[in-house]
Design an enzyme around this catalytic site. Sequence first.
Site, PDB file in Angstrom:
ATOM      1  N   ASN A 208       7.317  -0.920  -0.111  1.00 52.56           N
ATOM      2  CA  ASN A 208       7.492  -0.059  -1.282  1.00 52.56           C
ATOM      3  C   ASN A 208       7.741   1.399  -0.895  1.00 52.56           C
ATOM      4  OD1 ASN A 208       5.019   0.775  -0.401  1.00 52.56           O
ATOM      5  ND2 ASN A 208       3.865   0.171  -2.212  1.00 52.56           N
TER       6      ASN A 208
ATOM      7  N   ASP B 199      -4.821   6.246   9.161  1.00 51.64           N
ATOM      8  CA  ASP B 199      -5.590   5.752   8.019  1.00 51.64           C
ATOM      9  C   ASP B 199      -6.636   4.731   8.440  1.00 51.64           C
ATOM     10  OD1 ASP B 199      -3.660   3.861   8.710  1.00 51.64           O
ATOM     11  OD2 ASP B 199      -2.533   4.043   6.857  1.00 51.64           O
TER      12      ASP B 199
ATOM     13  N   HIS C 194       5.926   3.213   1.209  1.00 54.44           N
ATOM     14  CA  HIS C 194       4.757   4.020   1.560  1.00 54.44           C
ATOM     15  C   HIS C 194       4.756   4.374   3.043  1.00 54.44           C
ATOM     16  CE1 HIS C 194       1.940   0.319   2.374  1.00 54.44           C
ATOM     17  NE2 HIS C 194       2.378   0.791   3.513  1.00 54.44           N
TER      18      HIS C 194
ATOM     19  N   GLU D 257       1.092   6.026  -1.250  1.00 57.15           N
ATOM     20  CA  GLU D 257       1.790   5.045  -2.075  1.00 57.15           C
ATOM     21  C   GLU D 257       2.790   5.739  -3.002  1.00 57.15           C
ATOM     22  OE1 GLU D 257       1.538   1.971  -1.483  1.00 57.15           O
ATOM     23  OE2 GLU D 257      -0.503   1.345  -1.005  1.00 57.15           O
TER      24      GLU D 257
END
Length: 258
Positions: free
Chosen positions: A151, A80, A153, A158
């Site tokens: 979280n 990314d 991800h 996400e």
Amino acid sequence: MQEPGSTSVPSPVVAATPAEACARVAGEIHELLAAGARAGAPTVLGLATGGTMVGVYSALVERLAGEPVDLSRVTTFNLDEYLGLADGDPRSFRSFMAQHLFGPAGFAPERCHFPDAALAAEQPGLAGEAYQALIARHGGLDLQLLGIGRNGHVAFNEPGTPEAASTRVVPLHEHTRADAAPSFGGLEHVPTHAITMGLLEIRAARRLRLLAFGEAKAAAIHAALVAPVDPACPASLLRNHADLEVLLDGAAASALGA
Ligand code: GLP
């Protein structure tokens, strides 16, 4: 598509220390690179950023210094990149990789690929398709390194990301932006969007190696490995991959079995 509640759980490797886990993965990557070099065959690595990866890359740099390998046929694809940073911005993932791995280990910069954040800002669809096509042209990823967000991800996929999502531009979750705030000198300076490889390309990698250390990751690891498979924890959608190894320290493993 996995049924919610699927129970195929890979047993994680719980190392005594993060350094031990990093050395194990670095050793495996070194072996993969050395085997490719001996065979004169290309090797394609999928790489990740984040604090967790710093130890992996320093262990790999050390291994390569001790036992050098010809890297001329190695190609890398990072997961990314943030949108909106200038070329050479020290907070970009390209700069992170240059600092921690590509520079010290001597990877050829022209063989180290990132999703094109500048193109993504103008033509997001095209940037995603181009990256997917480039990975495919190289025959796919031999091994993909992964961290995990608090979280759940992976890369910037996400919570809520469907299993079939491919490389695309995404808004960043507030937790993800908050975690990045210290390195940007405040939340208001953290980019709001990124371009990320999708779960589709990640799942297509021949080996997945996911690392997580520290208590802050314990809940995400529980959701990834034990709780019912659910897009609310994107990492749980990788659970049934044929060659997934999860490497933890005791703190990251502390909610397993709970
Ligand atoms: C970022 C990256 C992820 C990484 C995560 C965890 O959000 N895009 O690929 O897994 O951070 O980072 P850390 O290893 O610093 O906890």
